[in-house]
Design an enzyme around this catalytic site. Structure first.
Site: not given
Length: 428
Positions: A268, A339, A341, A363, A368
């Site tokens: 990653c 995901d 998160r 990012s 986000k």
């Protein structure tokens, strides 16, 4: 076994936990517990968060301090290594840098997952401490030198130049850092996730195996200290500049990836993106701005490291090899979701710091970006990871993310390219 240098002496008997009745929860409030009025304009009006167990009647929250580390505290008490009556001596523990208060601290829509007064409890709640209320800071602010080989390499290659203020000739970056434990205001958390507080409490109770009965028996307690990891923020420059929208802010919000961040696994882009962001933050501070890295403990998309490694195996062993078109599907097959998160709570720490504008967001994540801008923080430029920093085995991840709509200034791979196996096998 002989009593030699390798033996361990038994702990003193006085440190053993006292025997007695187990206290179960009740529906009534504690006698002597101070009230919490979330998002009140001052600390005195808000009231302290008391999650310690030395005086149970004083507790005004569900759970205890230290997040996931509270379990280790219980082990220390059970083993006799720690007295359950221990009170923290907070002498000389005050923050090295003043942060806030800011208007966001009293806005119930801005902060619901941390205590904005958590770094200064010894100061703002001195009277309550003197009266015998045992409370602990949930935020600590200190100074540090950050030494990374990638930053040292950037110095050697001339991409970064030491200035003695933000970056030393050794390659050490000078930072202010703050550790933040989670403190959840349950009505606010429920609102963020568009569910009722009743449903949130019930699911939290059921999905933790009934660990916290007060979630369903004590509706009068609105604050919960969940047993999860917190976050750390690293500030490059003056912390006070974070709240000034006229000062250029370079920032990255980074979710934990132990395999890459610490051990350099190349499946990653986590560590390359993190170190690239740190380099950008140093550049920003040297230009007269300020840099910020917010690091959250959400290992493996908050699915955990075991699940992440299972997904790695599934990707590498599938027919056709490791391909971008199956990148998200393999995770969902194992975990049931792509995901977890859920970035809804992430902007809270930015509001604690008083941030109104991020000029350069390092990012490519739309989750986000959307959470930050949706919380009222303006974002200017988005900075992606340079192609030369992407490890070969991580090309599957990048192709899958850009095809799924993640930010990129470059080309988006088509269906044929996504079906090409680009990740190596398990044997290297």
């Amino acid at each position: 076994m002989s009593a030699d240098a390798g033996s361990v002496a038994p702990p003193p008997a006085t440190a053993k936990p006292a025997a007695g009745h187990i206290r179960l929860t009740s529906h009534s409030g504690g006698i002597g517990a101070l009230a919490i009025h979330w998002a009140a304009p001052t600390a005195a009006e808000r009231g302290p968060v008391i999650g310690t167990t030395t005086k149970r009647a004083h507790r005004n929250v569900i759970g205890t301090h230290s997040g996931s580390y509270s379990v280790y505290r219980a082990l220390a008490v059970a083993a006799g290594a720690l007295s359950r009556d221990h009170k923290a001596d907070l002498t000389n523990t005050a923050p090295t840098d003043a942060i806030g208060p800011y208007p966001q601290w009293s806005d119930p829509d801005k902060i619901v997952s941390l205590d904005p007064w958590g770094a200064v409890v010894a100061d703002v709640f001195a009277d309550e401490l003197a009266a015998g209320h045992d409370m602990r800071p949930t935020i600590a602010v200190t100074k540090a030198d950050v030494i990374l080989p990638e930053v040292m390499e950037a110095v050697q290659k001339g991409r970064l130049r030491p200035d003695g203020r933000f970056l030393l000739p050794s390659g050490a970056a000078l930072v202010t850092k703050a550790a933040v434990e989670p403190v959840w205001y349950l009505p606010g958390v429920a609102k963020r996730f568009h569910c009722s507080e009743t449903d949130l409490r019930r699911v939290l109770f059921e999905e933790t195996g009934g660990m916290y009965p007060e979630l369903v028996t004590r509706p009068d307690l609105e604050v919960f200290l969940p047993p999860i990891g917190g976050q750390t923020v690293y500030i490059f420059g003056d912390a006070r500049d974070l709240a000034d929208p006229s000062v250029e802010l370079t920032a990255r919000v980074h979710d934990e990836c132990n395999g890459s961040d610490v051990f350099g696994s190349d499946i990653c882009t986590c560590r390359p993106y993190l170190t690239h962001a740190i380099e950008e933050c140093i550049h920003g501070a040297q230009r007269g701005g300020v840099g910020l890295v917010s690091y959250s403990r959400k290992e493996g998309r908050a699915l955990g490291e075991v699940t992440k490694f299972l997904v790695y195996n599934a990707r590498k062993r599938q027919v056709g090899g490791d391909t971008a078109d199956q990148y998200f599907a393999r995770t969902e097959c194992v975990a049931g979701v792509q995901d977890m998160r859920f970035q809804e709570l992430m902007p809270d720490v930015l509001h604690w710091l008083g941030i109104q504008k991020i000029h350069r967001l390092v990012s490519m994540s739309n989750m986000k970006y959307d959470a930050i801008t949706g919380s009222g923080i303006e974002v200017g430029e988005r900075v992606n990871i340079p192609d030369e920093l992407i490890p070969d085995d991580a090309r599957v991840e990048i192709d899958a993310k850009t095809a799924a709509g993640y930010f990129t200034p470059g080309p988006i791979p088509d269906a044929d390219e996504l079906r090409m196996a680009k990740g190596r096998g398990l044997d290297g």
